[in-house]
Design an enzyme around this catalytic site. Structure first.
Site, PDB file in Angstrom:
ATOM      1  N   SER A 154      -3.003  -7.543   3.164  1.00 46.88           N
ATOM      2  CA  SER A 154      -3.112  -7.469   4.403  1.00 46.88           C
ATOM      3  C   SER A 154      -3.464  -8.824   4.873  1.00 46.88           C
ATOM      4  CB  SER A 154      -4.496  -6.484   4.731  1.00 46.88           C
ATOM      5  OG  SER A 154      -4.045  -5.213   4.050  1.00 46.88           O
ATOM      6  N   HIS A 168       0.866  -1.215   0.011  1.00 54.06           N
ATOM      7  CA  HIS A 168       0.076  -0.036  -0.178  1.00 54.06           C
ATOM      8  C   HIS A 168       0.857   1.056  -0.163  1.00 54.06           C
ATOM      9  CE1 HIS A 168      -3.225  -2.573   2.086  1.00 54.06           C
ATOM     10  NE2 HIS A 168      -3.654  -2.518   0.953  1.00 54.06           N
ATOM     11  N   ARG A 193      -2.189  -5.802  -8.558  1.00 56.09           N
ATOM     12  CA  ARG A 193      -1.040  -7.084  -8.434  1.00 56.09           C
ATOM     13  C   ARG A 193      -0.922  -8.166  -9.537  1.00 56.09           C
ATOM     14  NH1 ARG A 193      -2.510  -8.338  -2.434  1.00 56.09           N
ATOM     15  NH2 ARG A 193      -4.756  -8.298  -3.602  1.00 56.09           N
ATOM     16  N   LYS A 196     -15.828  -8.049   2.900  1.00 57.17           N
ATOM     17  CA  LYS A 196     -15.128  -8.520   3.664  1.00 57.17           C
ATOM     18  C   LYS A 196     -15.637  -8.848   5.264  1.00 57.17           C
ATOM     19  CE  LYS A 196     -10.757  -7.320   1.643  1.00 57.17           C
ATOM     20  NZ  LYS A 196      -9.538  -6.564   1.642  1.00 57.17           N
TER      21      LYS A 196
END
Ligand code: PNS
Length: 163
Positions: free
Chosen positions: A130, A18, A92, A42
């Site tokens: 994360s 990040h 990514r 989430k």
């Protein structure tokens, strides 16, 4: 005209991946707002929004054009309200693409005045997320290569407590 970008995410917790995206975005825009947002897909976050904000605050020291805010609402509304021209996200691998593409199109439909800009993640952060950090910390592994050093202890303390 000041060119404002919003860098949204859960940041639960913020990682070096990040931080890399935030730092690079700060060179492209006059002002970058790191926006701690809620991802309805989430589960309950491990850190409160305020805790995440404090961690990001210490990690971005020295980036003078970066500020942090917390949102419990729609990203597109926020972007419109602050007059931002871009939503910056890190991309990514192929696995991120479909999800990010979907969000970019939805946000464009909700508010056409901003573009989603994808910055390719640096090669060393390709696998980093994360949840990977949380998994490793949870089982007592070394996360010092994955998160900013200044918040390493805070993260370890909290994740160990969760066990
Ligand atoms: O770090 P994440 O969890 O991948 O980030 C996703 C996030 C928080 C940016 C996304 O869920 C979001 O924008 N949430 C705010 C609510 C919203 O606008 N949802 C619709 C997005 S199309």
């Amino acid at each position: 005209m000041r060119r404002v970008a919003v860098c949204p995410g859960s940041f639960d917790p913020v990682t070096l991946g990040h931080l890399d995206i935030i730092t690079r975005a700060s060179k492209l825009f006059d002002k970058v707002i790191v926006l701690i947002s809620r991802n309805a897909g989430k589960n309950q976050a491990s850190f409160t929004a305020t805790e995440r904000m404090l961690m990001i605050q210490s990690a971005i020291k020295g980036l003078d054009n970066v500020v942090i805010d917390i949102l419990d609402g729609l990203l597109a509304d926020y972007v419109r309200d602050v007059g931002a021209i871009a939503i910056v996200k890190g991309l990514r691998a192929v696995s991120d693409f479909e999800y990010e593409f979907q969000m970019a199109l939805a946000n464009k439909k909700l508010y056409a005045g901003a573009e989603t800009v994808f910055l390719t993640t640096s090669a060393e952060n390709m696998y980093l997320s994360s949840s990977v950090v949380k998994q490793i910390a949870y089982f007592g592994g070394d996360i010092s290569h994955f998160v900013p050093e200044c918040i390493l202890d805070d993260i370890k303390e909290r994740l160990v407590k969760e066990r």
